[in-house]
Every structure is written in C-alpha cells, then in structure tokens.
Design an enzyme around this catalytic site. Sequence first.
Site, PDB file in Angstrom:
ATOM      1  N   SER A  23      24.279  17.548  30.798  1.00  0.00           N
ATOM      2  CA  SER A  23      25.041  18.678  31.356  1.00  0.00           C
ATOM      3  C   SER A  23      25.635  19.579  30.280  1.00  0.00           C
ATOM      4  CB  SER A  23      26.203  18.187  32.220  1.00  0.00           C
ATOM      5  OG  SER A  23      25.743  17.364  33.245  1.00  0.00           O
TER       6      SER A  23
ATOM      7  N   HIS B  69      33.672  16.715  26.959  1.00  0.00           N
ATOM      8  CA  HIS B  69      34.788  16.445  27.864  1.00  0.00           C
ATOM      9  C   HIS B  69      36.118  16.446  27.117  1.00  0.00           C
ATOM     10  CE1 HIS B  69      32.203  15.590  31.276  1.00  0.00           C
ATOM     11  NE2 HIS B  69      31.426  14.894  30.462  1.00  0.00           N
TER      12      HIS B  69
ATOM     13  N   VAL C 184       8.651   2.180  18.808  1.00  0.00           N
ATOM     14  CA  VAL C 184       8.685   0.898  18.111  1.00  0.00           C
ATOM     15  C   VAL C 184       7.952  -0.127  18.966  1.00  0.00           C
ATOM     16  CG1 VAL C 184      10.172  -0.954  17.270  1.00  0.00           C
ATOM     17  CG2 VAL C 184      10.793   1.457  16.884  1.00  0.00           C
TER      18      VAL C 184
ATOM     19  N   LYS D  99      31.842  11.294  37.666  1.00  0.00           N
ATOM     20  CA  LYS D  99      32.831  12.361  37.656  1.00  0.00           C
ATOM     21  C   LYS D  99      32.610  13.324  38.813  1.00  0.00           C
ATOM     22  CE  LYS D  99      33.916  12.450  32.707  1.00  0.00           C
ATOM     23  NZ  LYS D  99      32.984  11.472  32.123  1.00  0.00           N
TER      24      LYS D  99
ATOM     25  N   ILE E 189      25.081   4.239  26.248  1.00  0.00           N
ATOM     26  CA  ILE E 189      25.825   5.469  25.930  1.00  0.00           C
ATOM     27  C   ILE E 189      25.548   6.500  27.014  1.00  0.00           C
ATOM     28  CG2 ILE E 189      26.401   7.148  24.168  1.00  0.00           C
ATOM     29  CD1 ILE E 189      26.775   4.264  23.238  1.00  0.00           C
TER      30      ILE E 189
ATOM     31  N   SER F 195      27.751   9.106  29.975  1.00  0.00           N
ATOM     32  CA  SER F 195      28.911   9.992  29.929  1.00  0.00           C
ATOM     33  C   SER F 195      30.176   9.216  29.591  1.00  0.00           C
ATOM     34  CB  SER F 195      29.092  10.679  31.287  1.00  0.00           C
ATOM     35  OG  SER F 195      30.187  11.546  31.237  1.00  0.00           O
TER      36      SER F 195
ATOM     37  N   CYS G 204      10.086  36.689  24.873  1.00  0.00           N
ATOM     38  CA  CYS G 204      10.632  36.361  26.190  1.00  0.00           C
ATOM     39  C   CYS G 204      11.567  37.474  26.616  1.00  0.00           C
ATOM     40  CB  CYS G 204      11.386  35.028  26.117  1.00  0.00           C
ATOM     41  SG  CYS G 204      12.421  34.677  27.545  1.00  0.00           S
TER      42      CYS G 204
ATOM     43  N   CYS H  41      13.166  37.827  29.589  1.00  0.00           N
ATOM     44  CA  CYS H  41      14.350  37.446  30.377  1.00  0.00           C
ATOM     45  C   CYS H  41      15.504  37.103  29.446  1.00  0.00           C
ATOM     46  CB  CYS H  41      14.050  36.239  31.255  1.00  0.00           C
ATOM     47  SG  CYS H  41      12.712  36.475  32.405  1.00  0.00           S
TER      48      CYS H  41
ATOM     49  N   CYS I 199      12.412  34.028  34.885  1.00  0.00           N
ATOM     50  CA  CYS I 199      10.974  33.978  35.202  1.00  0.00           C
ATOM     51  C   CYS I 199      10.382  32.641  34.807  1.00  0.00           C
ATOM     52  CB  CYS I 199      10.212  35.153  34.606  1.00  0.00           C
ATOM     53  SG  CYS I 199       9.493  34.848  32.992  1.00  0.00           S
TER      54      CYS I 199
END
Lengths: 486, 425, 128
Positions: A49, A53, A176, A253, A338, A340, A402, A404, A437
Amino acid sequence: MSEPMQDVVVVGAGIVGAAIAHELSRNELAVTLLDREAEAGFGTSKANSGIIHGGHHTDTDTLKGRLEWVGNQLWDPLCDELGFGFARVGELTVALTEADLPALDHLIENAEEKDIGGVEVWSRDRICAAEPQVTRGVIAGVFSPHTAVVNPYEAVFGLVEAAVANNVRLRTLSPVTDLHHDGDTWTVTTPSATFATRFVVNAAGLGAAAIAHMAGVDGFEIRGRKGEEYLLDKRLRHLVRRVIYPCPTPLSKGTLVIPTYDGTIMVGPTAEEVDDPDDVTTTTAGESTAFAGARRLVPSLSERDVIAQFAGTRATIRGDDFLIGPTEAPGFVNVAGIQSPGLTAAPAIARYVADLLRHGGLEMPPKPLLNMIERPVHFASLTTEQQRTLADTDERYRRIVCRCEFVTEGEVGDAIERGATTVDGLKFRTRAGMGRCQGGFCATRCIELLSADLGIEMSEVTKRGPGSWLVLDRPDDEVMIEPEAP
Amino acid sequence: MIDDRPHVLLPNYDVVVAGGGPAGLGAAVAAREAGAERVLVVDREAEAGGILLQCIHSGFGLHHLGEELTGPEYAQRILENALDDGVDVLTNAYLLDIDNDQNLKLLSADHGVAILDTEATVLAMGARERTRAAIRIPGRRPAGIFTAGAAQRLVNLNGVLPGRRVVILGSGDIGLIMARRLTLEGVEVAGVFELMPHANGLSRNIVQCLHDFDIPLHLSTTVVEIHGRDRIDKVTVAPVDAQMKPVLDKAWDVPCDTLLVSVGLIPENELSRELRLRLDPVTSGPIVSSTMETSRDGVFACGNVVHIHDLVDFVSAEAELAGGHAGRFALGARPPHDNVRLQPGKNVAYCVPHTVTTDQPHTVYMRVRKPLEKSMLRLRDAEGDIVHERRLRYVVPAEMVTLKLRPGVLDGFQGDALQVEVVPR
Amino acid sequence: MTNDERTTYAYLCIGCPLGCRLEVDEDSHGDIVEIRGSSCRKGDRYAEQEHTDPRRGVTTTVAIDGGLWPRLPVKTSGEIPKDRVLAACEVLRRVRIEAPVEMGDVIVHDLLGTGCDVVATRDMARMT
C-alpha cells in the site's frame, strides 16, 4: 559457477532484504543479494500500500511495535539519499460509532508510551473542515502528522541500486534450491551459481519457511494473507489529503483511503487468508469489500473510477509478530513474518539485523567513503528551465513515451541503465504504463525501447521475467521482391 | 511519410493544432483556407496521420473523398493535402501546456522545450481505448492482455504477433477487424465475446471478419476471470442475465494465450483538463459551441477528442468546421455567441455541438441510447411543443445520428433551449 | 420442380446497419429461385453476388527493409474470390521488399492468377 567467499548472503530482495543489503553495504563486507524474480521488489513489495505508518498503531510489547516508530523516523534520510517518492501527508483514524472510541484512546496511549509527539484527537468539525470528503457520520478521529506515503517499489529499487553501487552483488532469477552448512561456511545453491558465505539472512518473505527448512530450521509456518488494492483515476487527486483509516479490527487495519505519492487515490487493502501464497488474484468479492469499507469513510468513492487493480500477499506467521533473530543453525538469521507495518519498519529491521550479525561475530568496518547514486529524473516535476536544460543536453528527454504520466524516453533509457530488464520494471521505475490508459499507448513503445537498449528481439522482452513473454516473432520465410511503379 | 527538411519553429502562430490525425490535419487545412497564415500541427509520433496509419483495412473516405480507401491511404492523402496547403507539421513533438494567454509549451525532438504563442488552438488529440481495468475483470495480471488497438499496432507496424490463440472481448469494429487481421496472420481466434445481446460492430465486419473465417461470436457473454501466472493461459467466460450479471454456474473456460480487450474508446482529454475546459460527462469530451469552440475563447476542438465518431469522414467534416472557425478567430473574427442550447431528451445520450444559433445551418451529431426501427427525431421547446421533426428509418447506438438543420428551420423559434429526442413513430 | 428440391442459404446483409437476414433458395441445378428477407434492392443484389461469386478485397502487410517500420501495408487492387483470401495471405507472408516504396507501387503482379495486383497503400521512405 562458484563465486568468491561471501560474508553475508541475503535471500530475498523485497523491501526487507533490500534494506538489509543497503545497510550492510555501508561496511567493508562481501554481500550477495539473491532474488527468485526477474527484478528486485517483484514479490509482495510491489503490491504494498505504500504507507509509512505513524507508529501509534502497534503496541510496545511486540517486536514490530518497537521497530515501527524507529523505522518511521529513518525514512527521511533514506529518501534524501535515494530520491524515491516520499511525502509525510499525515493520517486520520476516524471513529464512526461510540464503540470505536476506545480504539482512538488506545492509539493515543500508544503514542504517549512511545513518546510520539503531535498525535492528537480531532473533533468532528475539525475533521470535516480538513477532509470535506470524509463521511459526515464521523464522530471523532486521531490525527498523526508522522504518517507518510511512499512508492514502495521505488524505495526497493533505490535501496538495491545504492547497495550495488557499494559492491553488493545482486543476483536475480536466483531461487535458492539448497542450503548446506559445513564448519563455519554455508553453501547457498541457486540454479546458476553456488555461493559460500559465513552468514545467511533469510528475508524470503512468502518463501521464508521453505528457506529456513533447507537450513534445517523449522518451527514456523508462513501463511498468506492477501490484500487487494484498487487504484483510481488521477482526476480524483486531493479527494483526501491524509491517509484515512477506520478504527482497526484484530485481523487488519481495515480498508484505507490512501492519497498515493503520485497523486492518485488508492482503496485497500483487503485482508483474506489464502491457502496458495501465490494467489494474487483480484476478485469481485474483494472489490466489494474494499469499496464497502472505503465508502464508509469516504462516501463519494466509486468503482467506476478504478484504473488498475492488483493484489499482494502478506507473509504472516502465528501470533502476527515479526520473527527476527539467530537460529539454532549458526550463522543463519531469520527475518520472517514481516507483514504490516513491515515497510515502515524495514530500515529499522535492517539496523536490527546488522546488530545481530555483529553480535554473531561479523566484523563490520565502516567504509570511509560511500558511493552515492544519482537520483532518478522525474521530468514532469522539473521546472521549465530544468526541462529545457535537460532536453538540450540529452535528446532522449525530448520524446514522450507515456502520455498519461508524461514519461520521457530519457527516463525510460535511464531506468534500463539502472537495471530495469522488464516492462513491469520500467513501469515501477518510471510510471510508464501506470496511468489511466494502463499501457495502451506506451507498452509497445516500452517493448521497443527494451529491445533496442538491451539488444534483444521484441519477442525476448517480458512483462516481469521468464514465461511472461509479450509478443511473438512472425514465423515467416520471406523472399525479396522488387516493387514496381504502377 | 517522413519530411527530411530541418524544421523551423516560429515564435508565434495563428493556429496551433494539437494532434496530427485526420481531425488535426483537416482542421489545419481549413484554418489555412480561412486565411490563417502560420498554422502548425503538433504530432507526437514520428509521422503524422494518427491511428489511421495502423488501420490498414479499407472502409475510409466513401463519404468525404468519394472513394473507399485504406487507413494509410486516407492518412497520406490528407497529409499531402495539408503540406501542399502550406500547413507546418511538426512530428515527434508533444504539447505540454497551454496557459490563459494561449502560450504553448512544447516538447519536441527537433527543438527541445519550446514556448510559443498562438492566436487560436485546435484540440485534436483523438481518443484512447478503455482498458481491462475500466471493466474491472477480476483475476491475475499475467502478460498477454492487450487493447485491440495496441495489438493492431504490434501486428501492422511492429510486425510481431500478440500470441498464438486469442480471445477477443467486445464486438466493436476494432475487435472485429483484429479478429480477421490475426486470422490472416495465422493466429487462431478462439472467439469474440460480447456483453450486450447485439453485436456492436457494423454488419459488414460481422460478415467479413467473423463469418468468413468461422470465428464464433458469443452474445450476452463476458469474460469473468483471467488466469495464468506469467502469461495468460485461459479465461473464464459466462453468459449474463437480463441485468448483465454473469451467470457463474453456466461459466466455461477458454484456453488462450492472449486476451484482446475491445470495449470502446474515450476522448483523450489530458490537455482539456489542464485547460480546465467544461467537459460533457456523457461524451467525456469538451462542451463545444456550433463553431466547435470550447468553454475557453480561442480554443477549438474536433474529432474523437470531442466525441467518438463511427467514421473518419465525419471527423473530417467536423475538423473543417473547427479549423475554419479557428482560422477566422486568429484573424480577429468574433461571431455572435450561440443562442440555443441543445439538451438530450428521450433516447438521446448526447448532442454535439452543445449549442447552436437560430440563423445558421448546422449539422448536429447525436447518439441514441436504444435501437429503434421507424423512429422520429424531434426538437421540442420548453413547453414541450414540437419545433422540428424528422423521420428516421432505424437508429442504433453504434451508429451516430446526423441532423442537418437548414437555415430557416429555427426561424420562428424564440426560446433558449431545445430538447432533442428520438422516439418511436 | 417442387419446393422439396430447394436448398436455402442464409446471409447477413452488409449494406446498412439494419443487417437484414437474407435467404437464398437454390434449386437442384444450382440456380437461384428466390431471395427473401431484404428490405431493399441493394440487399437482393448483395445476396445474389454473395451466393454466386463472393469476393473480397484483401488488406495485409508485407515485410520491408530499410523503412521506418518493418511492415508495409498493402491491398489487392480489386476483389478476389473469397476462397482465395487465405491463400493470398499465405503468399504475401513470404514477400520481403526494400524501401523506398511509394503508394500504389505494385508489389505482386496478378496474385494467384486472380487478375488483381497487390499494391502498396502508403509511401515508405528509406531511412538514412
């Protein structure tokens, strides 16, 4: 192929492995960073995300609770050094019912306990004035100025690039396959090479349990918890200014409304336990959950504005805390579970792991001089004069790839020089193809440029590594013919 | 068509046109013919001509040029015409910004960052394709999902193939054309899937692109999930019920390595938004007057940037109008403002232009919401009284309805708004 | 002759968006005896043509060296029998030419003996 003796092999080049490799690269050490994917950050990190925090969401009696706030404070110098997108936008956790209020009190307690200043209770009126799109049904909230948004993949690329500039050896497409310990030397086997090393750091994310098992270390299991994210059109820029959180539940959360660093709005993540850790499907149910949750916070949000949807899988372990530490296998360090706030904590995790290695007997003489990487150019955000100077010196900055996201050929070429080998690698480094796009115009141009710059056929260019081919050569067998005027 | 001569950029122009497709080139020629001297077309590709250059099939120009041409032929004709007319065409260039005084910021392969000044601007950036995300197909994000137009460019310009076995979602003309194109290149087309109960493309394309090659067309059916880790390996398709909801227990899998998404076009309005133009929420393009002027003085628009056209011929006609007025604006003409708003009424999604004058002839383009046979197009005043009506034989959403308002038709009309409706007779 | 010996063939009219469903009845000698379903005379003519001698114009690309793009768009100068379309593309997939080319240049004469040439549909200059 056998490689020279290493001090540390870090398995996994997600945000955690990248931060560890970067931290170790400040010292006179031989370090190798391995990843199974085609580029760093292509596992769970790319779907993160992107929130740093505020530190007050976790309790101090957990390891992640202790590392979160420390990590939060380490991001500014990293951003200065590496130049990835990062902005302290702040956050609001909002209470919608009386039942939510104890959760707000708990956030304040956490902040006080960790001595985090500036975290404060906001009234309904203050919230409505500062965030007019937040539901009128809000009754109170907790504000933190410390919460930041970051482009997580850019952070990974920056960390890895700086690590490599300081002699860390990056080996991608290197899963590995075997770990073997003899005396005080580990042998790490991948399909293309074996590495002898004193220490192994297991930062393999979803693969951490499997890697530990190869080292003879058992006792934990990784469970996937999928999060779906929905990215909305840029025209909704500034719909909210701060990250908006609901009051948390034990599982997650909750669905957040995130003003991303790039100025779009993102809705997510969901939290769904999945059996297949490789399950990164988006679903109709996930979309409904994400938007239902988000609309409780910001009622005007609509699925119709989605420009991209994706999912990532958090690597969780029982108890939901981080599992970081030495193991019964000497020199084998786990950095597992590991999830959030893993991104937030990553720089703190890196220092914590470096300390563990030092205590484990690894000498770490600091380098007298570190090589700095050039900060990536973001042409669109330069001033007209800066743009003119750059375009005059390098004609690749005169051509748009690009439209956009307004990315120049110069930025794409630079990303390839910095190690992008795939279309997704270009997208995550430059934003080419990330706009509304979704690559409709520029994906073919990116394929052409990767083909030209890497000296490979268009048919050899992939989206994100082997198997993800994009186009095929024509199977023709042609004969030269002379055209004639009519 | 590459012009090798070094390009000279002037500090100021009468008319600058953003986009060198049929809309932009047509507008530029019209601006010249209206008397504007310095007319510059800015195009981002290496050669002007726009999307026509990759539309190698025929079917262009029957209305406008009186003969049926392929896309590249049409493009070359209009480009040669523009160059012969003294239009300046700058390729590999991109219009970044326009300020309130019509100062333009340009990024050009030839000139780097350049600031120039213009009297009038024509927006002719065309359209972009709706994507998978716009219709929110769940599943993974493997390689092998292309918009039909992107695949068309790969096949027709780059000379590579998007895959070996293709599923096409959407029965619009681009999707149908690509079904044939890929078949002719030896690629297997597993089927075309269309959410609606009717095909969206012309019947000519249904016959010549699908029937000719026995490619199945599944109506009222859509793709509900995309599978494959690295490359797409199958899609799940399902019929939809009357409310367009997929009936998942009737779903089936179609193995494929490629999904082409052909689910419509949207006006390309990055610049229009920069300019803070008033946009029509239905067309997603700027609101325009009968001179094709947008809500900003001296900024005109034409072609697919305003609304999606079925035929390039209509784009060319609209471009002539916009370019002519832009040219006259540059020379100082300020025609009186329109005095009548056109409001979409029953079964009309939108009308372009959005306003007209009562004393001039106009061509009004509109799109209906539902197909009708034997219908009537009516203009009603605020009281609901019929001001003008015309019989239409049949109307379908896929085909634009054209209303020619001759001078005199609105002579006696005193109001300021007309409702436009297309209803059964 | 009785109705029983008729065979019915179905076509979709392409003349306009109405898309009339046309039916052509053929007798045992292969002669058309009735055309139904059209709304206009154009439809009848189309049905007859499509039934007796369906033809198509072909547009595709050929390989080109030295131009801006690696493919050159081409078309047949007229319509060829529908059942030769795939064979025509098969031939054209094996053609490679050298830039420069001008619109209208003949790339292949008398394609597959159809009497139609294959011509370039655009200029393509030689890139320096």
